[in-house]
Enzyme design. Structure first.
Site, PDB file in Angstrom:
ATOM      1  N   VAL A   1       0.839  -1.205   0.000  1.00 54.03           N
ATOM      2  CA  VAL A   1       0.000   0.000   0.000  1.00 54.03           C
ATOM      3  C   VAL A   1       0.874   1.255   0.000  1.00 54.03           C
ATOM      4  O   VAL A   1       0.637   2.189  -0.777  1.00 54.03           O
ATOM      5  CB  VAL A   1      -0.960   0.008   1.212  1.00 54.03           C
ATOM      6  CG1 VAL A   1      -1.752   1.315   1.251  1.00 54.03           C
ATOM      7  CG2 VAL A   1      -1.920  -1.176   1.143  1.00 54.03           C
TER       8      VAL A   1
ATOM      9  N   LYS B   1      -7.462  -0.761  10.122  1.00 51.79           N
ATOM     10  CA  LYS B   1      -8.776  -1.001  10.727  1.00 51.79           C
ATOM     11  C   LYS B   1      -8.664  -1.549  12.136  1.00 51.79           C
ATOM     12  O   LYS B   1      -9.508  -1.273  12.991  1.00 51.79           O
ATOM     13  CB  LYS B   1      -9.616  -1.957   9.882  1.00 51.79           C
ATOM     14  CG  LYS B   1      -8.954  -3.306   9.636  1.00 51.79           C
ATOM     15  CD  LYS B   1      -8.779  -3.546   8.156  1.00 51.79           C
ATOM     16  CE  LYS B   1      -7.808  -4.662   7.911  1.00 51.79           C
ATOM     17  NZ  LYS B   1      -7.332  -4.685   6.526  1.00 51.79           N
TER      18      LYS B   1
ATOM     19  N   VAL C   1     -11.679   0.535   5.439  1.00 56.28           N
ATOM     20  CA  VAL C   1     -12.827  -0.321   5.120  1.00 56.28           C
ATOM     21  C   VAL C   1     -13.087  -0.287   3.618  1.00 56.28           C
ATOM     22  O   VAL C   1     -13.130   0.789   3.025  1.00 56.28           O
ATOM     23  CB  VAL C   1     -14.111   0.151   5.850  1.00 56.28           C
ATOM     24  CG1 VAL C   1     -15.271  -0.788   5.553  1.00 56.28           C
ATOM     25  CG2 VAL C   1     -13.878   0.243   7.351  1.00 56.28           C
TER      26      VAL C   1
ATOM     27  N   GLY D   1     -11.308  -1.240   1.017  1.00 59.79           N
ATOM     28  CA  GLY D   1     -10.224  -0.991   0.057  1.00 59.79           C
ATOM     29  C   GLY D   1     -10.409   0.327  -0.651  1.00 59.79           C
ATOM     30  O   GLY D   1     -10.454   1.391  -0.033  1.00 59.79           O
TER      31      GLY D   1
ATOM     32  N   ILE E   1     -13.079   1.398  -2.305  1.00 58.55           N
ATOM     33  CA  ILE E   1     -14.457   1.904  -2.381  1.00 58.55           C
ATOM     34  C   ILE E   1     -14.626   3.144  -1.510  1.00 58.55           C
ATOM     35  O   ILE E   1     -14.331   3.101  -0.325  1.00 58.55           O
ATOM     36  CB  ILE E   1     -15.458   0.847  -1.874  1.00 58.55           C
ATOM     37  CG1 ILE E   1     -15.266  -0.485  -2.599  1.00 58.55           C
ATOM     38  CG2 ILE E   1     -16.885   1.337  -2.025  1.00 58.55           C
ATOM     39  CD1 ILE E   1     -16.037  -1.629  -1.955  1.00 58.55           C
TER      40      ILE E   1
ATOM     41  N   GLY F   1      -2.114 -15.694  -3.150  1.00 62.84           N
ATOM     42  CA  GLY F   1      -1.910 -14.439  -2.432  1.00 62.84           C
ATOM     43  C   GLY F   1      -3.193 -13.751  -2.014  1.00 62.84           C
ATOM     44  O   GLY F   1      -3.168 -12.631  -1.523  1.00 62.84           O
TER      45      GLY F   1
ATOM     46  N   GLU G   1      -3.803 -14.914   3.607  1.00 61.74           N
ATOM     47  CA  GLU G   1      -2.523 -14.910   4.312  1.00 61.74           C
ATOM     48  C   GLU G   1      -2.135 -16.343   4.695  1.00 61.74           C
ATOM     49  O   GLU G   1      -2.983 -17.227   4.777  1.00 61.74           O
ATOM     50  CB  GLU G   1      -2.653 -14.091   5.613  1.00 61.74           C
ATOM     51  CG  GLU G   1      -3.279 -12.736   5.470  1.00 61.74           C
ATOM     52  CD  GLU G   1      -2.233 -11.641   5.295  1.00 61.74           C
ATOM     53  OE1 GLU G   1      -1.046 -11.900   5.530  1.00 61.74           O
ATOM     54  OE2 GLU G   1      -2.615 -10.529   4.893  1.00 61.74           O
TER      55      GLU G   1
ATOM     56  N   LYS H   1     -14.127  -3.970  10.796  1.00 59.15           N
ATOM     57  CA  LYS H   1     -14.644  -3.009   9.822  1.00 59.15           C
ATOM     58  C   LYS H   1     -16.088  -2.602  10.124  1.00 59.15           C
ATOM     59  O   LYS H   1     -16.448  -1.426   9.967  1.00 59.15           O
ATOM     60  CB  LYS H   1     -14.518  -3.587   8.415  1.00 59.15           C
ATOM     61  CG  LYS H   1     -13.057  -3.707   7.955  1.00 59.15           C
ATOM     62  CD  LYS H   1     -12.945  -4.555   6.693  1.00 59.15           C
ATOM     63  CE  LYS H   1     -11.535  -4.598   6.150  1.00 59.15           C
ATOM     64  NZ  LYS H   1     -11.390  -5.637   5.089  1.00 59.15           N
TER      65      LYS H   1
END
Lengths: 438, 438
Positions: B15, B104, B131, B133, B135, B186, B189, B204
């Site tokens: 990120v 989060k 929350v 991603g 959006i 991927g 996890e 979230k």
């Protein structure tokens, strides 16, 4: 005691009454709502029965009284139409008041003039309610997607036509019958032209494009086709081939990878469109709207909800009022504006000619049911560089047959060139329908 | 020349690298992006290969250097986890810097403490990336829906579990096989517990509830059930009955009409849930997320898009940076904050016990294939005031049969009381599965 923010309302129809109702019942809403005060309300006819209970001392039939009232800080214009709305908005701006409007027609046509005036006066003009009814789409485009290079905005942004198309698709009913019922139910106007001819959707995609791509759009140059000539047969064939049919409004960047063109080339259009059933837009039914945004690096996001109606539209208007109320708390220095919220344009855009647009095309041809006709047609497309996704013959009988062709994405020019040859074939009686697919 | 806004980045994983990439390539994005300047970047290991090309002079392995750098106005925290993230965020706030975070876990648990510190310091803490991603959902909730009384927020807000459930549903594959493949690809996890046990979704929904309803939520009190015990048989039965199965996170106001309770009672839960196939949430597949919001007067709106991934999450982080940059242009007086953007809480909320929640229930019972068993079961539900929507027998053979009951909306307590009686029947071998439906 926090200072309240004074609102003047121009118009007290369904949306105006919805706005007044929210402001007058702040309990359970964001606490900022309780700081919004309705100062003055302009109505056409002082005697008419209202959907909101407004103290008669607030009412006037002179909109100028509202705009010029020094206690009014935000003018909410929910009259609609071009004039006097445009002049009233400009006068409010000149008076140093921010404006909230649901008026897509005036913003699509005079948005540049209004934005320039607002910038000069140091006020905001917010328009969340102008597109998508209650759906938050304007502010997310302005405030949440600014880090992206927007590639495409596709929307089902006219509730009336979507209601009609959903019923045609579900019930196999004809366009005229459904329109009549929609009018009786209040989903379509007595004069439905602005909706069914795609003009309302064109207003809205002009507004969305200007925000998404950062430059003003020539509203009058948007190729627009409504649903008045849509044949139920094409809806049926589309369904059989795995598509729904929606009135889609699209704005797409045609910029090449080097980001060097001085004016951003855009393909913008409104047209009945085949949408694959697995696409999220295909599931948008009834009076709902949805706007699908594609950008880098976000990928694809969609905003879905009620595209019209007093409650949803009032929700959007109040959101804009609250945004102005919130930011006014900060007390801006020397008329400076939040550059995200003011949404001025920052580049130039131009609409490319239809021939340059790369799309998948749907074609329905009336033919003689003779062996070899599919092969003949396919060959012509091949010779013109049109790659075919599917070619299917329907309804063969002694009167002839129908062939439906769906192409891969290709410039309209090549399709038109192919059709000119195909139409000369003896076995081909004519082109019955032409649409695009996504 | 407009003043640039200095950003300090804590973390340069996928990120963080995505954020750096956007800031370093402003062409074609909103012009405000070009005013964002990357001042300093804290990384764990100075030697590691990076996905973003960052001048080594910006790098440090000491996050305090970033936070204390006077040129840094906004601190972006993309480290994740509770500590040291919480302490770093609080230190940045204390230093008078606004914070943007995708974290989060820390906001769900320490959001109140962080919000109070931010209010005192007169800075913003923005969390769009925490929350959904990419959006836009946090800012729309804060800035676009404030005029509404929110009734319910329902979300598919964990991409990993939605990917797994979509594949189970589509391919009839087993949970463990799909999880293993998701890990290889991927999408999950190596230690998938936070996702598959519903903990991430609970974080979230705690954040969404606090924003939607205006009061802090006790994260630890949210009843949470993941997908680890979900049986493929229930997915198949749900499908046959017209439902999909999703891991749904829900927060619903149980307020009575008079709006008088001093603390707002909320039902909040995370659970595998049957969703009617015609509901917009049923069509949300793969790693996509969607959040469905119901309010008065807006009705229903939905926000849909990529729930994770470097690009989408970076888009959300940059949106927050731009919002702060935009508002900082105004030059706020005496530390005042925009009350919509600061998102402080304005009422008290309490989570009601599971027994008070009114839901539709899905129950799978293992029974002897004997005549009359459906009647017996139905009678018990009737005696307990549980109204049945459908009761269907599947897979009858000599080993027995399975009965699937879907109730109408009813309090869990009544279902539990019914089951206690039903389990005593000789013909009933046991309750094999229990879920809820919307």
């Amino acid at each position: 005691m926090v200072k309240s923010i004074g609102v003047g309302l121009l118009g007290l129809g369904t949306v105006g009454a919805g706005v007044a109702n929210i402001i007058q019942t702040p309990e359970g809403r964001h606490p900022l709502v309780s700081e919004v005060e309705l100062i003055r309300v302009a109505v056409k006819d002082l005697q008419r029965q209202r959907k909101a209970s407004i103290s008669s001392t607030l009412l006037t039939n002179d909109p100028i009284e509202v705009i010029d009232d020094p206690s009014v800080e935000v003018v909410v214009e929910v009259i609609g139409g071009i004039e006097p709305a445009r002049s009233l908005i400009l006068r409010a701006i000149k008076n140093g008041k921010s404006v909230v409007t649901a008026n897509k027609a005036v913003i699509a046509r005079h948005g540049e003039e209004i934005a320039a005036a607002a910038k000069e006066a140091g006020v905001y003009v917010l328009i969340e309610a102008a597109v998508g009814g209650g759906i938050p789409i304007i502010e997310p485009l302005k405030q949440s997607l600014g880090g992206n290079r927007i590639q495409k905005v596709s929307g089902i942004i006219n509730g009336t036509t979507n209601y009609i198309l959903s019923r045609i698709e579900k019930e196999g009913a004809g366009y005229k019958d459904v329109l009549k019922e929609a009018q009786e139910l209040g989903y379509a106007e007595a004069d439905p032209a602005a909706d069914v001819e795609g003009l309302d959707a064109a207003d809205k995609i002009a507004i969305l494009s200007a925000l998404a791509f950062g430059g003003p759009i020539n509203r009058e140059a948007i190729p627009t086709q409504g649903i008045t000539n849509l044949n139920i047969r094409d809806v049926e064939y589309a369904n059989k081939l795995g598509y729904g049919v929606k009135l889609l409004a699209v704005a797409e960047s045609l910029e090449s990878n080097n980001h060097k063109e001085s004016s951003l080339p855009l393909a913008v259009w409104v047209q009945p469109t085949l949408i694959p059933k697995e696409h999220p837009l295909a599931e948008v039914n009834g009076v709902n709207n949805a706007i699908f945004v594609e950008g880098d690096p976000i990928g694809e996001v969609m905003f879905y909800g009620p595209g019209a109606g007093a409650g949803p539209t009032a929700s959007a208007v109040v959101a804009d009022i609250l945004n102005i109320a919130g930011i006014s708390r900060l007390g801006s220095k020397n008329n400076s504006l939040d550059p995200l919220l003011e949404a001025s344009s920052w580049r130039s855009c131009n609409l490319v000619k239809a021939e340059r647009i790369i799309q998948k095309h749907y074609l329905r041809l009336k033919v003689e049911d003779s062996p070899g006709v599919i092969g003949q047609i396919g060959s012509v497309f091949g010779q013109n560089g049109v790659s075919i996704q599917s070619i299917v013959q329907f309804d063969a009988n002694e009167a002839g047959a129908e062939i439906v062709v769906i192409t891969h994405a290709v410039a309209l020019g090549k399709v038109t060139a192919s059709l000119e040859v195909i139409k000369t074939f003896k076995a081909v009686q004519g082109l019955s329908a032409q649409m695009v697919c996504i």
